[in-house]
Motif scaffolding. Structure first.
Motif, short mmCIF file in Angstrom:
data_model
loop_
_atom_site.label_atom_id
_atom_site.label_comp_id
_atom_site.label_asym_id
_atom_site.label_seq_id
_atom_site.Cartn_x
_atom_site.Cartn_y
_atom_site.Cartn_z
N GLY A 83 42.84 31.30 38.82
CA GLY A 83 41.41 31.54 38.82
C GLY A 83 40.96 32.77 38.08
O GLY A 83 39.85 33.22 38.29
N GLU A 84 41.75 33.32 37.18
CA GLU A 84 41.29 34.54 36.56
C GLU A 84 40.75 34.37 35.15
O GLU A 84 40.28 35.31 34.57
CB GLU A 84 42.37 35.62 36.59
N MET A 85 40.80 33.19 34.58
CA MET A 85 40.26 32.99 33.23
C MET A 85 38.93 32.24 33.32
O MET A 85 38.80 31.28 34.06
CB MET A 85 41.23 32.20 32.35
N GLY A 86 37.97 32.69 32.56
CA GLY A 86 36.67 32.05 32.52
C GLY A 86 36.65 30.90 31.53
O GLY A 86 37.67 30.58 30.92
N GLU A 87 35.49 30.30 31.33
CA GLU A 87 35.35 29.13 30.47
C GLU A 87 35.69 29.42 29.02
O GLU A 87 36.24 28.59 28.34
CB GLU A 87 33.91 28.60 30.56
N VAL A 88 35.37 30.59 28.52
CA VAL A 88 35.57 30.90 27.11
C VAL A 88 36.80 31.79 26.93
O VAL A 88 36.94 32.47 25.93
CB VAL A 88 34.33 31.61 26.51
N GLY A 89 37.70 31.79 27.89
CA GLY A 89 38.89 32.61 27.80
C GLY A 89 38.65 34.06 28.21
O GLY A 89 39.54 34.88 28.07
N GLN A 90 37.46 34.35 28.69
CA GLN A 90 37.16 35.70 29.18
C GLN A 90 37.80 35.88 30.55
O GLN A 90 37.83 34.96 31.34
CB GLN A 90 35.64 35.88 29.31
N ARG A 91 38.28 37.10 30.83
CA ARG A 91 38.81 37.37 32.17
C ARG A 91 37.67 37.37 33.17
O ARG A 91 36.65 37.99 32.95
CB ARG A 91 39.52 38.72 32.20
N ARG A 92 37.87 36.63 34.22
CA ARG A 92 36.90 36.57 35.30
C ARG A 92 37.32 37.55 36.37
O ARG A 92 38.49 37.62 36.70
CB ARG A 92 36.92 35.16 35.89
N LEU A 93 36.40 38.27 36.94
CA LEU A 93 36.71 39.22 37.99
C LEU A 93 36.94 38.48 39.30
O LEU A 93 36.10 37.68 39.72
CB LEU A 93 35.57 40.22 38.14
N ILE A 94 38.08 38.71 39.89
CA ILE A 94 38.40 38.11 41.19
C ILE A 94 38.07 39.17 42.24
O ILE A 94 38.74 40.19 42.34
CB ILE A 94 39.90 37.72 41.27
N LYS A 95 37.03 38.91 43.00
CA LYS A 95 36.58 39.87 44.01
C LYS A 95 37.13 39.59 45.39
O LYS A 95 37.23 40.48 46.21
CB LYS A 95 35.05 39.89 44.06
N SER A 96 37.45 38.33 45.65
CA SER A 96 37.99 37.97 46.96
C SER A 96 38.92 36.77 46.82
O SER A 96 38.96 36.13 45.76
CB SER A 96 36.86 37.64 47.96
N HIS A 97 39.60 36.48 47.89
CA HIS A 97 40.50 35.32 47.89
C HIS A 97 39.74 34.03 47.58
O HIS A 97 40.29 33.10 47.01
CB HIS A 97 41.22 35.21 49.24
N GLU A 98 38.47 33.99 47.93
CA GLU A 98 37.66 32.78 47.69
C GLU A 98 37.41 32.53 46.21
O GLU A 98 37.05 31.41 45.83
CB GLU A 98 36.35 32.88 48.45
N ASP A 99 37.62 33.52 45.37
CA ASP A 99 37.46 33.35 43.93
C ASP A 99 38.69 32.72 43.27
O ASP A 99 38.62 32.30 42.12
CB ASP A 99 37.18 34.70 43.26
N LEU A 100 39.79 32.68 43.98
CA LEU A 100 41.02 32.10 43.44
C LEU A 100 40.94 30.58 43.45
O LEU A 100 40.61 29.97 44.48
CB LEU A 100 42.24 32.54 44.26
N VAL A 101 41.23 29.96 42.34
CA VAL A 101 41.21 28.50 42.25
C VAL A 101 42.19 27.91 43.27
O VAL A 101 41.89 26.89 43.90
CB VAL A 101 41.55 28.02 40.81
N ILE A 102 43.32 28.56 43.46
CA ILE A 102 44.32 28.05 44.41
C ILE A 102 43.76 28.03 45.83
O ILE A 102 44.01 27.10 46.60
CB ILE A 102 45.63 28.87 44.31
#
Length: 136
Positions: A5-24
Motif C-alpha cells: 500500500g505504499e505506491m500511489g496511482e502514478v508511482g508516487q509514494r503514498r504516505l502510510i499514516k496507519s495500519h488502515e492505509d495498508l492494502v494488506i
C-alpha cells in the motif's frame, strides 16, 4: 510494494499514516467481512464451533495487524504480532477447508477466499522480511 500500500496511482509514494492505509490490512478486513457474511448461512449447531472459529481467526488477522502497527518502535514486538497475523490467516484457511468438506461453503467461494488469504500471507511475509522499512 504496491501490495503493501505504499505506491500511489502514478508511482508516487503514498504516505502510510496507519495500519488502515495498508492494502494488506484492507484485504484482510474485506476477507473477514466475507467470512462473516458466508458464515451466516452455516447451521445453527455450528454457531459455537466452526462459525465462531472462522469469524474469530479472520478478525484476529486485522486486530493483530493493528497491534503490530502500534508496536513498530520495537522490531521484535512488531515481527511477533505479524507472526500472529500469519498464524491467524493460516488458521482461517484451515476453517475454510472444513467448511467445504462439511458442505457449508461452495468450493469456489472457499477457493476465492483461500486465495485472498494466500495474498495476505505473502504481504505479511514481505513485512516480516523488511521490518526496518516500517519501524519508527
Amino acid at each position: 510494494m504496491g501490495k503493501l500500500g505504499e505506491m500511489g496511482e502514478v508511482g508516487q509514494r503514498r504516505l502510510i499514516k496507519s495500519h488502515e492505509d495498508l492494502v494488506i490490512y484492507q484485504m484482510a478486513f474485506e476477507a473477514a467481512m466475507q467470512v462473516f457474511q458466508l458464515t451466516k448461512s452455516f447451521p445453527v449447531e455450528e454457531r459455537y464451533s466452526l462459525t465462531d472459529q472462522m469469524r474469530r481467526s479472520s478478525r484476529s488477522v486485522c486486530a493483530n495487524m493493528a497491534e503490530a502497527w502500534r508496536k513498530r518502535r520495537y522490531q521484535a514486538a512488531f515481527i511477533a504480532k505479524l507472526n500472529d497475523c500469519e498464524a491467524e490467516s493460516a488458521e482461517t484457511q484451515v476453517w475454510l477447508k472444513f467448511a467445504v468438506k462439511c458442505r457449508y461453503l461452495e468450493p469456489e467461494q472457499a477457493k476465492a477466499l483461500y486465495s485472498t488469504y494466500n495474498q495476505i500471507l505473502s504481504g505479511l511475509v514481505q513485512l516480516i522480511k523488511n521490518p526496518k522499512t516500517w519501524l519508527l
